[in-house]
Design a protein around this motif. Sequence first.
Motif, short mmCIF file in Angstrom:
data_model
loop_
_atom_site.label_atom_id
_atom_site.label_comp_id
_atom_site.label_asym_id
_atom_site.label_seq_id
_atom_site.Cartn_x
_atom_site.Cartn_y
_atom_site.Cartn_z
N TRP A 379 -8.44 7.63 4.47
CA TRP A 379 -7.88 7.31 3.16
C TRP A 379 -6.37 7.16 3.23
O TRP A 379 -5.79 6.24 2.64
CB TRP A 379 -8.27 8.39 2.15
CG TRP A 379 -7.54 8.26 0.85
CD1 TRP A 379 -6.47 8.98 0.42
CD2 TRP A 379 -7.82 7.31 -0.20
NE1 TRP A 379 -6.06 8.56 -0.83
CE2 TRP A 379 -6.87 7.54 -1.23
CE3 TRP A 379 -8.78 6.31 -0.36
CZ2 TRP A 379 -6.86 6.80 -2.40
CZ3 TRP A 379 -8.76 5.57 -1.53
CH2 TRP A 379 -7.82 5.81 -2.53
N ASN A 380 -5.70 8.05 3.93
CA ASN A 380 -4.24 8.01 3.99
C ASN A 380 -3.71 6.86 4.84
O ASN A 380 -2.66 6.31 4.54
CB ASN A 380 -3.69 9.35 4.49
CG ASN A 380 -3.63 10.39 3.39
OD1 ASN A 380 -2.70 10.46 2.63
ND2 ASN A 380 -4.69 11.19 3.31
N ILE A 381 -4.43 6.49 5.89
CA ILE A 381 -4.04 5.31 6.65
C ILE A 381 -4.12 4.07 5.76
O ILE A 381 -3.20 3.25 5.71
CB ILE A 381 -4.92 5.14 7.90
CG1 ILE A 381 -4.63 6.25 8.92
CG2 ILE A 381 -4.69 3.76 8.54
CD1 ILE A 381 -5.56 6.22 10.12
N LEU A 382 -5.24 3.95 5.03
CA LEU A 382 -5.45 2.79 4.17
C LEU A 382 -4.45 2.74 3.02
O LEU A 382 -3.78 1.72 2.79
CB LEU A 382 -6.87 2.81 3.63
CG LEU A 382 -7.24 1.69 2.64
CD1 LEU A 382 -7.14 0.33 3.31
CD2 LEU A 382 -8.65 1.92 2.07
N SER A 383 -4.32 3.84 2.28
CA SER A 383 -3.46 3.84 1.09
C SER A 383 -1.99 3.68 1.46
O SER A 383 -1.25 2.96 0.78
CB SER A 383 -3.67 5.13 0.29
OG SER A 383 -3.37 6.27 1.08
N THR A 384 -1.55 4.33 2.54
CA THR A 384 -0.16 4.20 2.95
C THR A 384 0.15 2.78 3.39
O THR A 384 1.22 2.23 3.09
CB THR A 384 0.16 5.18 4.09
OG1 THR A 384 -0.16 6.51 3.67
CG2 THR A 384 1.63 5.12 4.49
N THR A 385 -0.78 2.16 4.11
CA THR A 385 -0.60 0.78 4.55
C THR A 385 -0.47 -0.17 3.36
O THR A 385 0.43 -1.02 3.31
CB THR A 385 -1.77 0.35 5.44
OG1 THR A 385 -1.79 1.17 6.62
CG2 THR A 385 -1.64 -1.10 5.85
N ILE A 386 -1.35 0.00 2.37
CA ILE A 386 -1.31 -0.87 1.18
C ILE A 386 0.02 -0.70 0.44
O ILE A 386 0.66 -1.68 0.05
CB ILE A 386 -2.50 -0.56 0.26
CG1 ILE A 386 -3.82 -0.97 0.92
CG2 ILE A 386 -2.33 -1.26 -1.09
CD1 ILE A 386 -5.05 -0.56 0.15
N ILE A 387 0.44 0.54 0.26
CA ILE A 387 1.70 0.81 -0.46
C ILE A 387 2.88 0.17 0.27
O ILE A 387 3.73 -0.49 -0.35
CB ILE A 387 1.91 2.33 -0.61
CG1 ILE A 387 0.89 2.90 -1.58
CG2 ILE A 387 3.33 2.63 -1.08
CD1 ILE A 387 0.86 4.41 -1.63
#
Length: 455
Positions: A379-387
Amino acid sequence: MNNSGAYQEHLPAVPEWLNKGDNAWQMTAATLVGLQSMPGLVILYASIVKKKWAVNSAFMALYAFAAVLICWVLLCYRLAFGDKLLPFWGKGAVSLGQNYLTRRAAIPESTHHYSNGTIESPMNQPFFPMASLVYFQFTFAGHHHHFTGGLWGGGFLYHWGVIDYSGGYVIHLASGISGFTAAYWVGPRMKTDRERYVPNNILLMLAGAGLLWMGWSGFNGGAPYAANIVSSVAILNTNISAATSLLVWTTLDVVYFGKPSVIGAVQGMITGLACITPGAGVVQSWAAIVYGMLSGSIPWYSMMILHKKSTLLQKVDDTLAVFYTHAVAGILGGLLTGLFAEPDLCELILPVKNTKGAFYGGGSQFVKQLVAALFIIGWNILSTTIILLLIRILIPLRMPQEQLMIGDDAVHGEEAYALWGDGEKYDATQHGWHNSAHVEMLAQPGDARGVTINL
């Protein structure tokens, strides 16, 4: 000032549900956690980096604390701890209304049910007002990115029975992975900075580290939302783990490098604190020593040995080693909690009854801890990348090369230390030994005049 009425019965400011002791401890714990950031991390970050980046590093910790507070009360508190929108996401809303802040604290989605629908554990309702809870949880968010919805706010991991006593997963694992992901997208520092990156003030670094350590008593001691047995056990375990980890890390430095490292001791302290956090209130104190031994050795190995063998770890410029001190230590602590969670201590605080670690017969708990760790990592890899990709559309993620070469003076027009004159910048023609005024001062009658040769 007349305070004779402060202790009368049935005061409007002291409703029947308010426990003054719990409220006082919660505000004290919030202050301790806040001091970890202001001034703890401000001092630590400013001191542990090169002099050219001291002001920038301190200022980022300063304005982040302020910016996150405003975001927290305008939207994010109830996004994490409010009514359910998704299994790991609350309904974001403002947390500023008088009626909201003065009522009894409650976490709406914390009611835990049996499979047949009957209540196993009632809603978590501490004996203090919402204002105390909103600020206490902010102080965690103020110095770490964290993912609360799945675990702390009554999300699906919480109801599944995953143990994360005070944020080893939602704070340390999440921030370690997010920081590492952000470092990947931002890119590495200049080669000269990476090759020679010495702290500009080790003594002040120790002062910041000390504030971080002492503040952790509020971090883990405030997690039960009460001044009770669990908070006492958690504080003791926190300090035992940190001390053990620091000593183990330092010992490994001596064995491997031939001398103790002060920076290494601070890193060992941080890994010990991060590692014990997911289990501080649910494991026995002898287990805290085990936590400390492993958190002082496994992150040390990953940083000192494994890093040199991994292409990915070398490619990503993790300036302050947050991946090792937070992500590795956080997942280690979560998995150890799946082994060492003591049944009687779990009964005192956890919503799912009969929770226990694998060493006490709860083999499935270790599996739950592992699955939760993998979900939070993804989740944090995905959300940080999107942000970061969205931010990159608006502004560059990196400073211009010219600013990277100069540092604080180019970015802020300020420098950490005023060493020449009264805040005056160094100018060789004015402050150097060849300055004419300096030569005239030295050239007294009958004295020999010195000559400085610049090579």
